[in-house]
Design an enzyme around this catalytic site. Structure first.
Site, PDB file in Angstrom:
ATOM      1  N   ASP A  71     -11.035   3.336   3.966  1.00  0.00           N
ATOM      2  CA  ASP A  71     -11.520   1.959   3.869  1.00  0.00           C
ATOM      3  C   ASP A  71     -13.036   1.902   3.703  1.00  0.00           C
ATOM      4  O   ASP A  71     -13.581   0.877   3.310  1.00  0.00           O
ATOM      5  CB  ASP A  71     -11.189   1.193   5.167  1.00  0.00           C
ATOM      6  CG  ASP A  71      -9.895   0.410   5.083  1.00  0.00           C
ATOM      7  OD1 ASP A  71      -9.577  -0.080   3.991  1.00  0.00           O
ATOM      8  OD2 ASP A  71      -9.223   0.281   6.123  1.00  0.00           O
ATOM      9  N   LYS A 100       0.828  -1.211   0.000  1.00  0.00           N
ATOM     10  CA  LYS A 100       0.000   0.000   0.000  1.00  0.00           C
ATOM     11  C   LYS A 100       0.858   1.256   0.000  1.00  0.00           C
ATOM     12  O   LYS A 100       0.647   2.172  -0.800  1.00  0.00           O
ATOM     13  CB  LYS A 100      -0.940   0.000   1.228  1.00  0.00           C
ATOM     14  CG  LYS A 100      -2.090  -0.997   1.110  1.00  0.00           C
ATOM     15  CD  LYS A 100      -2.860  -1.200   2.419  1.00  0.00           C
ATOM     16  CE  LYS A 100      -3.940  -2.268   2.214  1.00  0.00           C
ATOM     17  NZ  LYS A 100      -4.705  -2.589   3.434  1.00  0.00           N
ATOM     18  N   GLN A 103      -4.962  -1.263   9.631  1.00  0.00           N
ATOM     19  CA  GLN A 103      -4.982  -2.597   9.030  1.00  0.00           C
ATOM     20  C   GLN A 103      -5.648  -3.594   9.981  1.00  0.00           C
ATOM     21  O   GLN A 103      -5.326  -3.657  11.171  1.00  0.00           O
ATOM     22  CB  GLN A 103      -3.534  -3.027   8.707  1.00  0.00           C
ATOM     23  CG  GLN A 103      -3.426  -4.356   7.971  1.00  0.00           C
ATOM     24  CD  GLN A 103      -3.967  -4.306   6.536  1.00  0.00           C
ATOM     25  OE1 GLN A 103      -4.030  -3.262   5.914  1.00  0.00           O
ATOM     26  NE2 GLN A 103      -4.373  -5.459   6.025  1.00  0.00           N
TER      27      GLN A 103
END
Ligand code: GUN
Length: 302
Positions: free
Chosen positions: A118, A51, A95
């Site tokens: 997200d 990422k 995460q």
């Protein structure tokens, strides 16, 4: 037809570049993404590195914070609050999964909704549920991009999603519904799972169990999207899952990746399908970049 996620990822990344330039021209700084990686989960470490590397490649600012696995919910909340307050950070990603002592719901709720790249904050989940604009969870949004960019119709199709996670299954079902598919969500208590799946024109497997979806789940001619990524390390499992010609690969490498669908069955029966690796996986990161840029565009608009 094999649906090439790497190709679509490259398209999406190419579309991102001029938008990054525009943000820099207007705001005097690039879009900024902060990724919080708690502890040392090896799979998470690989994803997170990918990422931040992609962010850098696109000229964005990517930073990784790595608190220890022993961190408390309160301490992690402080990190999130600090990122919420920093103007040069447009996107915050914590995460998942988090260690068991952490209250994950409280963490997701603490991320400022306008920085939630997200799309996991309940506010943004709500926007998705009522079909209003907002950040969409990256993996399911990537699947929609893949279907659209291959001109595979969604409206009016029977779409079956296997798996009801907050990260993939549920948002996937909502996005397919928004595209006017007739949507069914299946899970561990679903009766006659193979039969329900065999009614699918579009079958999305997001269970997290290696090769659980086999020939008896797949209508000939269906579009099959395999969201799973599982590592096979036992030869007996490899023999059950892979075609004989792949076993030499397995023996050479000592492991192979497989999705939630048995690859040979999918290749034989589907009219179009995503391979593992190289299908859905690459799209998740591309959509994260897009969400981060969109957040930067909104936050720097005058
Ligand atoms: N873990 C697995 N997939 C994801 C994702 O898309 N976002 C976050 N934050 N964690 C994940």
């Amino acid at each position: 037809m094999i649906l090439d996620g790497n190709r679509i990822r490259d398209q999406i990344k190419a579309e991102c570049r001029p938008r990054v330039e525009q943000v820099i021209a207007r705001a005097g700084r690039p879009p900024g993404l902060a990724v919080v990686l708690v502890g040392n989960n090896p799979a998470s470490e690989v994803y997170v590195r990918s990422k931040t590397k992609t962010a850098a490649e696109l000229g964005m600012r990517g930073e990784t914070l790595t608190p220890p696995a022993s961190i408390s919910t309160e301490e992690l909340l402080e990190i999130v609050e600090c990122l919420n307050a920093r103007p040069e950070i447009d996107g915050i990603l914590v995460q998942l999964p988090l260690p068991p002592q952490i209250d994950s719901q409280r963490i997701l709720l603490a991320i400022a909704p306008e920085k939630d790249v997200d799309g996991f904050h309940p506010y943004n989940v709500g926007l998705l549920a009522i079909g209003r604009e907002g950040p969409r969870p990256c993996t399911p949004a990537g699947v929609i991009q893949l279907l659209k960019r291959y001109d595979l119709p969604i409206a009016g199709k029977n779409a079956v999603v296997v798996g009801r996670s907050d990260i993939v299954g549920k948002p996937m079902a909502l996005l397919l519904l928004q595209e006017n598919a007739t949507v069914t969500i299946c899970h561990s208590k679903t009766r006659d799972l193979p039969g329900v799946c065999r009614a699918a024109d579009i079958l999305v497997a997001a269970i997290g169990r290696p090769a659980m979806v086999t020939a008896d789940f797949i209508k000939p001619g269906a579009v099959v999207i395999d969201v799973g990524i599982n590592k096979i390390e036992k030869r007996a499992d490899a023999e059950r899952i892979f075609e004989p010609e792949r076993l030499a690969d397995f023996d050479r490498r000592g492991s192979l990746l497989v999705g939630d669908v048995r690859p040979g069955d999918m290749a034989r029966l589907a009219s179009a399908y995503t391979p593992v690796p190289g299908g859905v996986g690459p799209l998740t990161i591309a959509m994260l970049m897009r969400n981060t840029i969109e957040s930067a565009e909104r936050r720097t608009a005058s």
